[in-house]
Design an enzyme around this catalytic site. Structure first.
Site, PDB file in Angstrom:
ATOM      1  N   ARG A   1       0.840  -1.199   0.000  1.00  0.00           N
ATOM      2  CA  ARG A   1       0.000   0.000   0.000  1.00  0.00           C
ATOM      3  C   ARG A   1       0.876   1.250   0.000  1.00  0.00           C
ATOM      4  NH1 ARG A   1      -1.851   1.008   4.368  1.00  0.00           N
ATOM      5  NH2 ARG A   1      -1.123  -0.773   5.563  1.00  0.00           N
TER       6      ARG A   1
ATOM      7  N   TYR B   1      -1.753  -3.614  -6.670  1.00  0.00           N
ATOM      8  CA  TYR B   1      -1.421  -4.399  -5.488  1.00  0.00           C
ATOM      9  C   TYR B   1      -2.434  -4.272  -4.357  1.00  0.00           C
ATOM     10  CZ  TYR B   1       1.371  -6.999  -2.224  1.00  0.00           C
ATOM     11  OH  TYR B   1       1.799  -7.970  -1.357  1.00  0.00           O
TER      12      TYR B   1
ATOM     13  N   GLY C   1      -4.249  -3.751  -1.036  1.00  0.00           N
ATOM     14  CA  GLY C   1      -5.140  -2.718  -0.525  1.00  0.00           C
ATOM     15  C   GLY C   1      -5.277  -1.513  -1.444  1.00  0.00           C
TER      16      GLY C   1
ATOM     17  N   LYS D   1      -9.490  -2.401   2.071  1.00  0.00           N
ATOM     18  CA  LYS D   1      -9.214  -1.217   2.891  1.00  0.00           C
ATOM     19  C   LYS D   1     -10.055  -0.027   2.436  1.00  0.00           C
ATOM     20  CE  LYS D   1      -6.138  -3.664   4.865  1.00  0.00           C
ATOM     21  NZ  LYS D   1      -6.185  -4.077   6.255  1.00  0.00           N
TER      22      LYS D   1
ATOM     23  N   HIS E   1     -10.267  -2.219  11.779  1.00  0.00           N
ATOM     24  CA  HIS E   1      -9.159  -3.066  11.307  1.00  0.00           C
ATOM     25  C   HIS E   1      -8.884  -4.131  12.370  1.00  0.00           C
ATOM     26  CE1 HIS E   1      -4.748  -3.103   9.611  1.00  0.00           C
ATOM     27  NE2 HIS E   1      -5.472  -4.068   9.098  1.00  0.00           N
TER      28      HIS E   1
ATOM     29  N   ALA F   1       0.570  -6.181   9.440  1.00  0.00           N
ATOM     30  CA  ALA F   1       1.710  -7.065   9.701  1.00  0.00           C
ATOM     31  C   ALA F   1       2.140  -7.066  11.169  1.00  0.00           C
ATOM     32  CB  ALA F   1       2.893  -6.737   8.781  1.00  0.00           C
ATOM     33  N   CYS F   2       1.145  -6.988  12.076  1.00  0.00           N
ATOM     34  CA  CYS F   2       1.433  -7.062  13.516  1.00  0.00           C
ATOM     35  C   CYS F   2       0.710  -8.214  14.204  1.00  0.00           C
ATOM     36  CB  CYS F   2       1.093  -5.738  14.181  1.00  0.00           C
ATOM     37  SG  CYS F   2       2.224  -4.413  13.726  1.00  0.00           S
ATOM     38  N   GLY F   3       0.207  -9.196  13.443  1.00  0.00           N
ATOM     39  CA  GLY F   3      -0.218 -10.439  14.084  1.00  0.00           C
ATOM     40  C   GLY F   3      -1.702 -10.767  14.111  1.00  0.00           C
TER      41      GLY F   3
ATOM     42  N   ASN G   1      -2.364 -14.327  12.437  1.00  0.00           N
ATOM     43  CA  ASN G   1      -1.806 -15.378  13.286  1.00  0.00           C
ATOM     44  C   ASN G   1      -2.640 -15.607  14.540  1.00  0.00           C
ATOM     45  OD1 ASN G   1       1.079 -16.574  12.484  1.00  0.00           O
ATOM     46  ND2 ASN G   1       0.796 -14.553  11.580  1.00  0.00           N
TER      47      ASN G   1
ATOM     48  N   ASP H   1      -8.931  -9.761   9.477  1.00  0.00           N
ATOM     49  CA  ASP H   1      -8.408  -8.422   9.161  1.00  0.00           C
ATOM     50  C   ASP H   1      -9.402  -7.289   9.434  1.00  0.00           C
ATOM     51  OD1 ASP H   1      -6.065  -7.005   8.046  1.00  0.00           O
ATOM     52  OD2 ASP H   1      -7.381  -6.449   6.406  1.00  0.00           O
TER      53      ASP H   1
ATOM     54  N   ARG I   1       2.486 -12.172  -0.088  1.00  0.00           N
ATOM     55  CA  ARG I   1       1.191 -12.528   0.510  1.00  0.00           C
ATOM     56  C   ARG I   1       0.603 -13.786  -0.118  1.00  0.00           C
ATOM     57  NH1 ARG I   1      -1.367  -8.695   4.412  1.00  0.00           N
ATOM     58  NH2 ARG I   1       0.258  -7.130   4.636  1.00  0.00           N
TER      59      ARG I   1
ATOM     60  N   TYR J   1       2.777 -16.214  19.054  1.00  0.00           N
ATOM     61  CA  TYR J   1       2.016 -17.201  18.277  1.00  0.00           C
ATOM     62  C   TYR J   1       1.047 -17.983  19.172  1.00  0.00           C
ATOM     63  CZ  TYR J   1       5.365 -15.827  14.708  1.00  0.00           C
ATOM     64  OH  TYR J   1       6.103 -15.091  13.824  1.00  0.00           O
ATOM     65  N   GLY J   2       1.083 -19.324  19.133  1.00  0.00           N
ATOM     66  CA  GLY J   2       0.118 -20.130  19.891  1.00  0.00           C
ATOM     67  C   GLY J   2       0.123 -19.814  21.375  1.00  0.00           C
TER      68      GLY J   2
ATOM     69  N   ASN K   1       0.174 -17.113  22.730  1.00  0.00           N
ATOM     70  CA  ASN K   1      -0.649 -15.933  23.043  1.00  0.00           C
ATOM     71  C   ASN K   1      -2.003 -16.316  23.636  1.00  0.00           C
ATOM     72  OD1 ASN K   1       1.394 -14.260  22.090  1.00  0.00           O
ATOM     73  ND2 ASN K   1       0.563 -14.194  20.011  1.00  0.00           N
TER      74      ASN K   1
END
Ligand code: GTP
Ligand code: SPV
Ligand code: MN
Length: 556
Positions: A34, A162, A164, A171, A191, A214-216, A219, A240, A332, A456-457, A459
């Site tokens: 973006r 590309y 977004g 978005k 978001h 891109a902050c999780g 995941n 998302d 992605r 990850y898990g 969390n």
């Protein structure tokens, strides 16, 4: 259409024995993320867009883009893409139509949205739909603009193919335009990922989390519980975007308006996200990953040694000693949500799922503890409004720079940020059963630059503390800037984590938080006159308590 895209070189077939229905797409190297500096909110006045958005005047912008777009699709195919955001027939859902000359965009929209006749049926004779126009032009940054006209429910995007920038459902519509509609119609477009956490006793708690790009989110939405937490089940509703409305019970209910995931590939592997690896085993378009000589995919952090003769994301031979990445850091995968092995059975529920907690979080090497609970809704809104995060490769620009990213919506709020905060406060007044609001940080580092928390898990251990707080089983400890867990309240069974490391990750340091509140104050000054007074009042009270050494600072 896939065959046409293959013939045109837009999609490269992967080995269909290994990855049935999977293709690789390489975007123009000047068009890999973006572009926030080229993203515009075009309202009649600059004030409506506010101090955090780029603004252009609507009439001039329509005229300029008409000039660029005129004749630009000559000799190309124009795709007409009708789509629904949200389950068909849900009162939450909205229809959009995107015109595009990109076959990659048209195919991606088929995975990411409920596309086609269902949308036309839902629309019927109504003209209440988002008008999206996307022209690839010559993919030149000189003619790249992503323009939103909220008053017209219209988006015109040029010069980029590309993510977004070009899939206008995501978005552009589901966040920037939808946030505008949501303020008018008293709901929230955020978001946020949405996940259901089912206890061994069979009780499901739904939480929604807003983390910057891109902050999780993806995941967290599909995590695999740690081995020691047998009996817990995690079920994804969304990864998302969340559209949230007040239900008849006075609580907050959420749907995922999307139909697929456009997820970050690097860092994804069997250990970190087993479910995502399964999801992308078939019917997936990969964008800007590396390709193995036997027609499979590879990226940094896939946890497999790179095979010889790897082809990098730009189609060039690559060697491990090349000193450059084989996959683009914002590479992605585009996968249908139906491929997700832990998809929630409630993902199509027209009324959505009930949200018990909202979680804000970012990428913070310091300052922000593993988890922090707000004292009440207004304090929670302050947490969201002032949250900071280090920038990532999801947007063009420098990576790793700390910036304020309120509610992870800095690049996605379609109107004045101060008015957006006021809308959040107003929603709190309308909620008879407001969710609790938490803040998390999986990315705190020790003195040697290593992550303090395994993430990850694992969390899920933190999410369980939240559930214990919601159900009244845990008390927490007051830390002036919010409530942190008593270490004894965290289930750490089977986790190799030193007591020092745990203490370090839970710490809310007075000096660090003084600086944090000062940075929040600077940001609030930038928002200017639309900033709601109650937020500055709580910020000021917390800053004062940190100065004076007092205990609880914020509260109702
Ligand atoms: P967008 O799709 O851009 O909105 O991103 P997202 O918020 O969905 O982030 P995603 O889950 O794709 O994760 C982004 C990157 O962070 C990937 O490289 C992940 O491997 C990594 N990541 C995710 N969760 C964690 C975590 O708990 N700890 C650490 N250290 N890294 C994580
Ligand atoms: C993000 O950047 O938050 C994304 C990827 O989810 S994109 O669709 O490109 O915006
Ligand atoms: Mn995102």
């Amino acid at each position: 259409m896939i065959a046409e895209a293959v013939a045109a070189g837009v999609l490269i077939p992967l080995d269909h024995a290994k990855r049935p229905g999977c293709y690789l797409h390489r975007s123009n190297p000047n068009d890999v993320a973006r572009t926030e500096n080229l993203t515009m909110v075009c309202t009649p006045t600059r004030e409506e867009a506010g101090p955090t958005n780029n603004w252009l005047a609507p009439d001039e912008t329509y005229a300029k883009l008409r000039g660029w777009l005129g004749g630009s699709m000559r000799g190309r195919t124009m795709y007409v893409v009708p789509y629904i955001m949200g389950p068909a027939g849900s009162p939450f859902s909205k229809v959009g139509v995107e015109l595009t000359d990109s076959i990659y965009v048209a195919l991606s929209m088929g995975t990411m949205t409920r596309m086609g006749s269902a949308a036309l049926e839902m629309l019927g004779d109504s003209d209440d739909f988002n008008r999206g126009l996307h022209g690839t032009l010559d993919v030149s940054p000189e003619r790249r603009l992503i323009c939103h006209f909220p008053q017209d429910n219209t988006i015109w995007s040029t010069g980029s193919g590309y993510g977004g920038n070009a899939l206008l459902s995501k978005k552009c519509f589901a966040l920037r335009i939808a946030s505008w509609l949501a303020r008018e119609e008293q709901w929230l477009a955020e978001h946020m990922m949405i996940v259901g956490l089912e206890s061994p006793q069979g009780e499901t708690t739904y939480v929604a989390a807003a983390f910057p790009s891109a902050c999780g989110k993806t995941n967290l939405a599909m995590l695999t519980p740690p081995r020691s937490m047998k009996g817990w089940k995690v079920r994804t509703v969304g990864d998302d975007i969340a559209w949230l409305r007040i239900g008849p019970d006075g609580g907050l209910w959420a749907i995922n308006p999307e139909f697929g995931y456009f997820g970050v590939a690097p860092g994804t592997n069997e250990k970190s996200n087993h479910n995502a690896m399964k999801m992308m085993a078939r019917n997936t378009i990969f964008t800007n990953v590396a390709m193995t000589p036997d027609g499979d995919v590879w990226w940094e952090g896939i946890d497999q040694p790179p095979p010889e003769n790897l082809i990098d994301w730009q189609g060039r031979p690559w060697r491990p000693d090349a000193g450059v990445k084989a996959a683009h850091p914002n590479a992605r995968f585009t996968s249908p949500m139906r491929n997700n092995p832990v998809l929630s059975p409630h993902v199509d529920d027209p009324q959505g799922v009930p949200i018990s907690a909202i979680i804000f979080g970012g990428r913070r090497a310091a300052t922000v503890p593993l988890v922090l609970e707000s004292h009440d809704w207004t304090h929670g809104v302050l947490m969201g409004a002032t949250m900071g995060s280090e920038t990532t490769a999801a947007a063009v620009g420098q990576v790793g720079v700390l910036r304020r990213d309120p509610m992870a919506m800095l690049p996605f709020c379609g109107y004045n940020m101060g008015d957006y905060f006021a809308h959040w406060l107003a929603m709190g007044k309308l909620l008879r059963k407001p969710p609790k609001i938490f803040m998390v940080n999986w990315f705190r580092k020790d003195g040697d630059g290593r992550f303090l928390w395994p993430g990850y898990g694992e969390n899920l251990r933190v999410l369980r503390w939240m559930i214990d707080r919601i159900d009244g089983r845990a008390r927490g400890v007051e830390a002036t800037v919010g409530l942190v867990p008593d270490p004894a309240e965290l289930d750490l069974k089977g986790l190799a984590l030193s007591p020092d490391g745990l203490r370090e990750s839970l710490k809310a340091d007075r000096g660090e938080w003084k600086a944090e509140m000062a940075a929040a104050g600077d940001f609030f000054r930038k928002i200017g006159p639309t900033l709601p007074d109650p937020l500055e009042a709580i910020r000021h009270a917390i800053a004062g308590a940190l100065d004076g050494g007092g205990g609880r600072a914020a509260g109702s």
